[in-house]
Design a protein around this motif. Structure first.
Motif, PDB file in Angstrom:
ATOM      1  N   MET A  17       0.381  -1.258   0.002  1.00 53.65           N
ATOM      2  CA  MET A  17       0.048   0.112   0.221  1.00 53.65           C
ATOM      3  C   MET A  17       0.668   1.172  -0.036  1.00 53.65           C
ATOM      4  N   ILE A  18       2.276   1.540   0.436  1.00 55.27           N
ATOM      5  CA  ILE A  18       2.581   2.876   1.084  1.00 55.27           C
ATOM      6  C   ILE A  18       3.685   2.169   1.786  1.00 55.27           C
ATOM      7  N   GLN A  19       4.716   2.730   1.002  1.00 57.95           N
ATOM      8  CA  GLN A  19       6.474   2.699   1.102  1.00 57.95           C
ATOM      9  C   GLN A  19       7.101   4.139   2.190  1.00 57.95           C
ATOM     10  N   PRO A  20       7.193   4.467   3.309  1.00 59.10           N
ATOM     11  CA  PRO A  20       7.361   6.138   4.018  1.00 59.10           C
ATOM     12  C   PRO A  20       8.850   5.672   3.408  1.00 59.10           C
ATOM     13  N   PRO A  21       9.205   6.663   3.140  1.00 60.50           N
ATOM     14  CA  PRO A  21       8.352   8.504   2.935  1.00 60.50           C
ATOM     15  C   PRO A  21       7.190   9.076   2.350  1.00 60.50           C
ATOM     16  N   ALA A  22       6.314   8.871   2.676  1.00 63.33           N
ATOM     17  CA  ALA A  22       5.023   9.205   1.896  1.00 63.33           C
ATOM     18  C   ALA A  22       4.026  10.632   2.842  1.00 63.33           C
ATOM     19  N   VAL A  23       3.326  10.735   1.567  1.00 63.75           N
ATOM     20  CA  VAL A  23       1.921  11.097   2.491  1.00 63.75           C
ATOM     21  C   VAL A  23       1.213  10.852   2.652  1.00 63.75           C
ATOM     22  N   PHE A  24       0.718  10.015   3.719  1.00 68.59           N
ATOM     23  CA  PHE A  24      -0.616   9.021   4.685  1.00 68.59           C
ATOM     24  C   PHE A  24      -1.757   9.898   4.222  1.00 68.59           C
ATOM     25  N   GLY A  25      -2.519   9.364   4.510  1.00 66.52           N
ATOM     26  CA  GLY A  25      -3.939   9.160   5.376  1.00 66.52           C
ATOM     27  C   GLY A  25      -5.038   8.424   3.019  1.00 66.52           C
ATOM     28  N   HIS A  26      -5.611   7.351   3.406  1.00 69.12           N
ATOM     29  CA  HIS A  26      -6.475   7.248   2.865  1.00 69.12           C
ATOM     30  C   HIS A  26      -8.123   6.707   2.799  1.00 69.12           C
ATOM     31  N   GLU A  27      -8.729   7.267   4.029  1.00 66.30           N
ATOM     32  CA  GLU A  27      -9.938   7.168   4.058  1.00 66.30           C
ATOM     33  C   GLU A  27     -10.250   9.033   3.980  1.00 66.30           C
ATOM     34  N   PHE A  28     -11.144   9.696   3.005  1.00 73.10           N
ATOM     35  CA  PHE A  28     -11.727  11.021   3.187  1.00 73.10           C
ATOM     36  C   PHE A  28     -12.262  11.397   2.494  1.00 73.10           C
ATOM     37  N   VAL A  29     -13.022  12.203   2.374  1.00 72.04           N
ATOM     38  CA  VAL A  29     -13.953  13.366   1.575  1.00 72.04           C
ATOM     39  C   VAL A  29     -13.465  14.692   1.328  1.00 72.04           C
ATOM     40  N   GLY A  30     -13.514  14.922  -0.106  1.00 72.86           N
ATOM     41  CA  GLY A  30     -13.563  16.153  -1.002  1.00 72.86           C
ATOM     42  C   GLY A  30     -14.333  16.822  -2.097  1.00 72.86           C
ATOM     43  N   GLY A  46     -16.885  21.382  -8.081  1.00 71.42           N
ATOM     44  CA  GLY A  46     -17.575  21.761  -7.493  1.00 71.42           C
ATOM     45  C   GLY A  46     -17.930  20.040  -6.446  1.00 71.42           C
ATOM     46  N   MET A  47     -18.102  18.999  -6.868  1.00 72.18           N
ATOM     47  CA  MET A  47     -18.755  17.806  -6.671  1.00 72.18           C
ATOM     48  C   MET A  47     -17.807  17.584  -5.595  1.00 72.18           C
ATOM     49  N   ARG A  48     -18.894  16.598  -4.339  1.00 71.35           N
ATOM     50  CA  ARG A  48     -17.813  16.555  -3.243  1.00 71.35           C
ATOM     51  C   ARG A  48     -18.369  14.904  -3.206  1.00 71.35           C
ATOM     52  N   VAL A  49     -17.352  14.391  -3.389  1.00 72.39           N
ATOM     53  CA  VAL A  49     -16.649  12.590  -3.479  1.00 72.39           C
ATOM     54  C   VAL A  49     -16.056  12.042  -2.910  1.00 72.39           C
ATOM     55  N   VAL A  50     -16.296  10.407  -2.458  1.00 72.01           N
ATOM     56  CA  VAL A  50     -15.776   9.979  -1.674  1.00 72.01           C
ATOM     57  C   VAL A  50     -13.956   9.233  -3.019  1.00 72.01           C
ATOM     58  N   ALA A  51     -12.876   8.648  -2.579  1.00 70.97           N
ATOM     59  CA  ALA A  51     -12.813   7.720  -3.540  1.00 70.97           C
ATOM     60  C   ALA A  51     -11.863   6.369  -2.988  1.00 70.97           C
ATOM     61  N   ALA A  52     -12.452   5.104  -2.957  1.00 66.31           N
ATOM     62  CA  ALA A  52     -11.389   4.593  -2.214  1.00 66.31           C
ATOM     63  C   ALA A  52     -10.007   4.523  -2.885  1.00 66.31           C
ATOM     64  N   ASP A 104     -23.352  13.063   5.997  1.00 62.76           N
ATOM     65  CA  ASP A 104     -22.146  14.383   5.981  1.00 62.76           C
ATOM     66  C   ASP A 104     -21.123  14.077   6.229  1.00 62.76           C
ATOM     67  N   ASP A 105     -20.028  15.228   5.882  1.00 63.03           N
ATOM     68  CA  ASP A 105     -18.605  14.800   5.181  1.00 63.03           C
ATOM     69  C   ASP A 105     -17.883  13.545   6.299  1.00 63.03           C
ATOM     70  N   GLN A 106     -18.210  13.657   7.275  1.00 70.26           N
ATOM     71  CA  GLN A 106     -17.808  12.484   8.986  1.00 70.26           C
ATOM     72  C   GLN A 106     -18.026  10.991   8.845  1.00 70.26           C
ATOM     73  N   SER A 107     -19.418  11.724   8.135  1.00 70.71           N
ATOM     74  CA  SER A 107     -19.970   9.762   7.818  1.00 70.71           C
ATOM     75  C   SER A 107     -19.164   9.457   6.229  1.00 70.71           C
ATOM     76  N   ALA A 108     -20.045  10.053   5.214  1.00 72.84           N
ATOM     77  CA  ALA A 108     -19.194  10.359   3.903  1.00 72.84           C
ATOM     78  C   ALA A 108     -17.352   9.486   4.704  1.00 72.84           C
ATOM     79  N   ALA A 109     -16.752  10.057   4.194  1.00 71.19           N
ATOM     80  CA  ALA A 109     -15.331   9.250   5.075  1.00 71.19           C
ATOM     81  C   ALA A 109     -14.666   7.729   5.214  1.00 71.19           C
ATOM     82  N   LEU A 110     -16.176   7.697   5.610  1.00 69.58           N
ATOM     83  CA  LEU A 110     -16.403   5.918   7.110  1.00 69.58           C
ATOM     84  C   LEU A 110     -16.515   5.378   5.533  1.00 69.58           C
ATOM     85  N   ALA A 111     -17.021   5.599   4.040  1.00 69.89           N
ATOM     86  CA  ALA A 111     -16.543   5.120   2.809  1.00 69.89           C
ATOM     87  C   ALA A 111     -16.394   3.692   3.456  1.00 69.89           C
ATOM     88  N   GLU A 112     -14.816   4.004   2.935  1.00 71.15           N
ATOM     89  CA  GLU A 112     -13.875   3.274   2.595  1.00 71.15           C
ATOM     90  C   GLU A 112     -13.559   1.324   3.359  1.00 71.15           C
TER      91      GLU A 112
END
Length: 210
Positions: A17-30, A46-52, A104-112
């Motif tokens: 999945m990830i090899q540091p050094p790298a920017v972390f974070g993979h559960e999000f809404v934006g 302008g669309m609000r989305v979540v992505a795996a 809401d954003d907090q709930s959407a971020a839990l989609a993954e």
């Protein structure tokens, strides 16, 4: 963030999945702020989305068998800790969704993580009236308890600490077992003897041996 990011930070790597050094974070809404020239026109600024954080190739042996989670060329994406992040085309096509205004954003971020739980329930083939033992009551375990109980499944929650077990009961667990007060190994708890008709399915959601 979730436990995976924390474990990678402590251990220094994740095999795929990830090899540091790298920017972390993979559960999000934006919000979409820019789109590439070849991006599907359904994605608009302008669309609000979540992505795996991953997408399968859909070509390998496992993908052709409907086991996309075992894909030989699974594409990962991280970087949600940054203000902006790029979504690769494959993920935008296969695993990105517009967020409804009612979520809401907090709930959407839990989609993954919720998707991981729903996939696990699908593979378990648990049915209404079945009894399932969920081992571990962290975020994933509690999601299993909630979703299984809503489907009419009797859930037995097993964890070390009392606080998560209290939450498990509120989310629908019909019984709880504290590993702090029960020193017996999990395999000796005789879950199949619990009426009726015992726990015939288990789902381990523990990051360590309980």
């Amino acid at each position: 963030t979730d436990g995976t990011d924390l474990k990678v930070w402590k251990r220094g790597y994740h095999a795929r999945m990830i090899q540091p050094p790298a920017v972390f974070g993979h559960e999000f809404v934006g919000d979409v702020v820019a789109v590439g020239k070849r991006v599907d026109p359904r994605w608009r600024i302008g669309m609000r989305v979540v992505a795996a954080n991953s997408a399968p190739c859909l070509r390998c042996y496992h993908c052709r068998r409907g086991q996309e989670n075992l894909c030989d060329d699974l594409l990962f994406n991280n970087g949600a800790y940054a203000e902006y992040m790029r979504i690769p085309g494959r993920i935008a096509v296969e695993n990105m969704l517009e967020v409804p205004h009612s979520v809401d954003d907090q709930s959407a971020a839990l989609a993954e993580p919720l998707a991981c739980v729903l996939r696990g329930i699908h593979e378990m083939e648990a049915r209404t009236g079945d009894t399932v033992a969920v081992i571990g009551c962290g975020p994933i375990g509690l999601k299993f308890i909630r979703m299984l109980s809503r489907r009419g499944v009797r859930v037995i929650a097993i964890a070390r600490r009392a606080a998560p077990l209290d939450v498990a009961r509120r989310l629908g667990a019909v019984a709880t077992i504290s590993r702090k007060t029960s020193a017996a190994p999990i395999r000796s708890l005789k879950l199949r003897e619990i009426p009726p008709p015992g726990a015939w399915r288990w789902r381990s959601c523990a990051a360590a041996v309980l």
